[in-house]
Design a protein around this motif. Structure first.
Motif, PDB file in Angstrom:
ATOM      1  N   ALA A   1      -3.302  13.546 -34.674  1.00 45.46           N
ATOM      2  CA  ALA A   1      -4.571  14.267 -34.559  1.00 45.46           C
ATOM      3  C   ALA A   1      -4.804  15.125 -35.805  1.00 45.46           C
ATOM      4  O   ALA A   1      -5.908  15.165 -36.355  1.00 45.46           O
ATOM      5  N   GLU A   2      -3.732  15.778 -36.263  1.00 43.70           N
ATOM      6  CA  GLU A   2      -3.872  16.601 -37.466  1.00 43.70           C
ATOM      7  C   GLU A   2      -4.223  15.743 -38.676  1.00 43.70           C
ATOM      8  O   GLU A   2      -5.016  16.133 -39.528  1.00 43.70           O
ATOM      9  N   ARG A   3      -3.595  14.572 -38.753  1.00 44.16           N
ATOM     10  CA  ARG A   3      -3.873  13.678 -39.883  1.00 44.16           C
ATOM     11  C   ARG A   3      -5.329  13.225 -39.868  1.00 44.16           C
ATOM     12  O   ARG A   3      -6.010  13.247 -40.903  1.00 44.16           O
ATOM     13  N   MET A   4      -5.814  12.846 -38.698  1.00 44.15           N
ATOM     14  CA  MET A   4      -7.209  12.384 -38.618  1.00 44.15           C
ATOM     15  C   MET A   4      -8.173  13.518 -38.946  1.00 44.15           C
ATOM     16  O   MET A   4      -9.190  13.310 -39.616  1.00 44.15           O
ATOM     17  N   LEU A   5      -7.836  14.731 -38.498  1.00 47.76           N
ATOM     18  CA  LEU A   5      -8.694  15.880 -38.796  1.00 47.76           C
ATOM     19  C   LEU A   5      -8.694  16.160 -40.304  1.00 47.76           C
ATOM     20  O   LEU A   5      -9.759  16.331 -40.919  1.00 47.76           O
ATOM     21  N   ALA A   6      -7.509  16.176 -40.899  1.00 52.68           N
ATOM     22  CA  ALA A   6      -7.405  16.490 -42.326  1.00 52.68           C
ATOM     23  C   ALA A   6      -8.140  15.444 -43.166  1.00 52.68           C
ATOM     24  O   ALA A   6      -8.863  15.773 -44.108  1.00 52.68           O
ATOM     25  N   THR A   7      -7.950  14.171 -42.813  1.00 52.30           N
ATOM     26  CA  THR A   7      -8.605  13.096 -43.552  1.00 52.30           C
ATOM     27  C   THR A   7     -10.128  13.217 -43.451  1.00 52.30           C
ATOM     28  O   THR A   7     -10.856  12.984 -44.419  1.00 52.30           O
ATOM     29  N   THR A   8     -10.587  13.598 -42.266  1.00 56.02           N
ATOM     30  CA  THR A   8     -12.025  13.700 -42.044  1.00 56.02           C
ATOM     31  C   THR A   8     -12.605  14.896 -42.793  1.00 56.02           C
ATOM     32  O   THR A   8     -13.680  14.794 -43.403  1.00 56.02           O
ATOM     33  N   VAL A   9     -11.891  16.018 -42.762  1.00 56.35           N
ATOM     34  CA  VAL A   9     -12.356  17.192 -43.509  1.00 56.35           C
ATOM     35  C   VAL A   9     -12.498  16.827 -44.990  1.00 56.35           C
ATOM     36  O   VAL A   9     -13.494  17.173 -45.641  1.00 56.35           O
ATOM     37  N   GLU A  10     -11.503  16.125 -45.495  1.00 56.97           N
ATOM     38  CA  GLU A  10     -11.535  15.718 -46.900  1.00 56.97           C
ATOM     39  C   GLU A  10     -12.759  14.825 -47.186  1.00 56.97           C
ATOM     40  O   GLU A  10     -13.502  15.051 -48.138  1.00 56.97           O
ATOM     41  N   TYR A  11     -12.972  13.859 -46.317  1.00 52.91           N
ATOM     42  CA  TYR A  11     -14.057  12.909 -46.554  1.00 52.91           C
ATOM     43  C   TYR A  11     -15.427  13.580 -46.469  1.00 52.91           C
ATOM     44  O   TYR A  11     -16.268  13.399 -47.357  1.00 52.91           O
TER      45      TYR A  11
END
Lengths: 329, 388
Positions: free
Chosen positions: A202-212
């Motif tokens: 979940a943290e990975r998906m959140l971080a990736t999305t924030v970046e994008y």
């Protein structure tokens, strides 16, 4: 009352994080989708060398003697990279289960598959040992003597197999209440380990999305500046932050032998499953069309989250266990 | 990690529990947001103070017990589990007091805190104005310098002032430099509501209680001694208060664990007729109240280690306020058509307090900065999303 990890636990997490950043980038996961084993080449060996694969075995059995509080952060890291390996089944469920029942488990153990979670067995074809609950007997079976039929998971790195065995195959390791109790404890460890992986995912998906969404521009500004996206991602952060402490608390309860530890595991798994599913849903929506493409890495993490959210018990069944203990009492 | 309570913490819990079991009212008091109920709540507050339970974490010289943060959480767990009354002193002891401890002079601390602890002086908050709610920096109420008198003359209007009609004092923000940019030129003032030039008008809330007030200022005098934290420093001083409002102090996990306990009890009484999905909703409520409890133990551990909570307190406020609404909504679903029976209705389950509580819970996502504002703060300052 002190709710914080110690330096050794943080150091181990950081070491595993570093190792997995090198050995399990998204390309590795993508390769595992189509290679012959569904597994990484380098990561498993590196984790075994570090002691992670045998971490839950006692020191005198060649392990690291780690408890749930130590390994829960390690499992979070394996979730963060969507590690395509039987780390839950081998390191956390199988090896300590067999060792506790008096079996000789090599350290590091070869990979172990189980039929303790669902009707299909993960990575049974590359496992050297298959742990099966057959009636009231726990058996250890050589997978090469069983008939394995490949299933197809939406997460193509999850190589699942239906298993057919001859009656009485393998060796009986334990029976009756001893087998039942050991399996119940192993399933709780499996649920907690999956919960920890879901937090990492979940943290990975959140971080990736924030970046994008911070770099993707529409209407002359980053889409992440739009309140509609901010609010979705804030909700994901809330879901993660209020699942995480339940995961750590359940780890503590397992180590402490708390009589309610199974209920604490269920609280953790239900909240972590829901948090990861929300993260997957909002991450996809915030990515827009690129997130819907096969080429974007997001789906590797999203599909793993869908699978793990329902492995070792889904949110609803774990809430049911909490309800039986708290609401029906 | 050690998730057991120390012998000292356990002894503290036992002492709180024993005292409350012998002293807390056995029946709920009438709402503290009505004139009659407020008087009864004041009596209760003075009883708490006399036994040194009104401000457990404060220094002994101001009436406290120098309890640790962990002990304060324990106190709150026991307090709400015992069904003890809502704290009509809360805006003073939880919102103003941390600011006085941080920014107040020794003279201000000695003058304000003991009377606050003893509920001899009741404080209300003067933040919102008719045109400044979520956008707090839009306030227009102003203070003009009166050098001869050694202080300030204040003008303007505050609104949504909780229990303003029953309180003695107001802490609020006023513009002291009309030429400064929005977030500057404000001063944090402590205002006597009995002063000449102050008019307080009670306003009924949607639940029918006179829980709100409008406060009008027309040249009321505020001496220099009642400036908190320096002239034109009001914004940063005030932000320290909103931090406590969203974060640790205003709504402790004990409140929500107590509601979860009551919800389980309600389900027990209603489950024959209740739909099966309500059992799942009750379990979820319990799990989430536990989540908030353990989250807070982790937060307090970080504070003990020297970290101050920052923007993540917005995540906190979103979580507890929406949990509170969900729990009460589940209770109403359990009550079915009986849910509408209000306080005072003969046939109302639990004296109608679930519908009353639902209405109060609905204010949670609005007060202390709406949850929309909290989501913006969380997105920008916790996740780092672009502001524009």
């Amino acid at each position: 009352m002190r709710f914080a990890f110690d330096d050794d636990q943080i150091d181990l997490r950081d070491a595993v994080r570093g190792l997995l950043a090198d050995t399990c980038p998204p390309e590795t996961v993508r390769t595992a989708w189509s290679n012959s084993t569904g597994r990484s080449d380098a990561a498993w060996g590196a984790l075994a060398d570090m002691g992670v694969v045998s971490m839950a075995l006692p020191v005198d059995a060649g392990g690291l003697g780690l408890g749930a509080l130590d390994w829960v952060l390690v499992l979070e890291e394996t979730g963060r990279v969507a590690l395509p390996e039987p780390v839950v089944e081998t390191a956390v469920v199988g090896a300590p289960l067999l060792h506790a029942l008096g079996c000789d488990v090599p350290a590091p153990p070869a990979s172990i598959a189980t039929l303790l979670d669902s009707g299909a067995s993960l990575y049974a074809d590359t496992a050297e040992c298959l742990v099966v609950l057959d009636g009231d007997a726990l058996r250890m079976v050589d997978p090469s003597t069983a008939r394995l039929t490949a299933e197809v998971s939406v997460d193509r790195s999850r190589r699942l197999f239906a298993v057919e065995m001859a009656a009485g195959a393998g060796t009986v390791v334990a029976t009756g209440p001893q087998a039942r109790d050991a399996v119940a404890a192993a399933r709780d460890r499996g649920a907690l380990a999956a919960a920890a992986q879901l937090i990492g995912l979940a943290e990975r998906m959140l971080a990736t999305t924030v970046e994008y969404v911070s770099v993707r521009h529409q209407f002359g500004k980053p889409v992440g500046a739009q309140q509609a996206l901010k609010h979705k991602l804030a909700d994901v952060a809330v879901a993660i932050e209020f699942a995480r402490p339940l995961v750590y608390r359940a780890a503590w309860s397992l180590d402490a032998g708390d009589p309610d530890s199974a209920v604490h595991v269920s609280m953790a798994k239900s909240q972590a499953s829901d948090a990861a599913e929300l993260a997957a849903r909002h991450a996809l929506q915030c990515h827009g069309a690129i997130g819907y493409s096969y080429e974007c890495d997001l789906h590797l993490f999203m599909k793993r989250a869908w699978c793990l959210a329902r492995s070792w018990g889904d949110a609803r069944s774990h809430r049911d266990r909490v309800a039986a203990a708290v609401v029906d009492a | 990690m050690d998730l057991t309570f120390t012998p000292d913490e356990q002894a503290f819990r036992d002492e709180v529990r024993t005292w409350l079991s012998e002293n807390a009212p056995s029946e709920p008091l009438p709402s503290g947001d009505t004139a009659d109920g407020f008087a009864l709540h004041l009596e209760w507050e003075r009883k708490l103070f006399d036994a040194r339970w009104s401000v457990v974490s404060w220094p002994r010289e101001y009436g406290g017990r120098e309890a640790t943060l962990m002990e304060w959480l324990i106190f709150e767990e026991e307090y709400w589990l015992a069904g003890a009354p809502n704290r009509v002193t809360q805006n003073g002891i939880f919102l103003l007091a941390p600011t006085v401890f941080e920014f107040g002079t020794a003279e201000q601390q000695d003058r304000i805190l003991p009377r606050m602890a003893a509920a001899e002086e009741l404080w209300c908050q003067g933040w919102s104005e008719p045109d400044a709610g979520s956008d707090l920096a839009a306030i227009k109420s102003r203070a003009e310098r009166d050098d001869d008198a050694g202080g300030w003359r204040i003008y303007g209007q505050k609104t949504w002032t909780t229990r303003g009609a029953f309180c003695d004092k107001l802490f609020g923000l006023f513009r002291t430099d009309p030429d400064a940019e929005r977030h500057r030129g404000m001063t944090y003032l402590l205002v006597d509501l009995d002063a000449e030039g102050v008019t307080v008008r009670g306003v009924d809330r949607l639940d029918g209680d006179e829980g709100f007030a409008e406060v009008f200022f027309d040249g009321a005098f505020v001496p220099d001694a009642d400036v908190l934290g320096g002239v034109n420093q009001g914004w940063s001083v005030a932000m320290s208060t909103t931090g406590s409002e969203r974060g640790l102090t205003l709504r402790s996990p004990g409140r929500f664990m107590a509601t979860a306990h009551r919800l389980v009890d309600l389900h027990r009484r209603c489950r024959e007729e209740a739909a099966p999905d309500l059992r799942d909703a009750v379990a979820r409520a319990w799990i989430q109240a536990e989540a908030y409890r353990w989250y807070t133990f982790a937060t307090v551990t970080r504070m003990v280690d020297g970290h101050q909570p920052g923007a993540e307190s917005s995540l906190n406020k979103i979580f507890w306020s929406e949990l509170d609404v969900d729990m009460h909504r589940t209770a109403l679903d359990l009550l079915g058509s009986g849910a509408e029976l209000d306080e005072g209705a003969e046939g109302a389950t639990d004296a109608g307090l679930w519908m009353k509580g639902y209405q109060f819970a609905l204010s949670g996502p609005i007060y202390a900065g709406t949850n929309e504002i909290q989501r913006n703060i969380a997105a920008e300052r916790v996740l780092g999303l672009p502001r524009k």
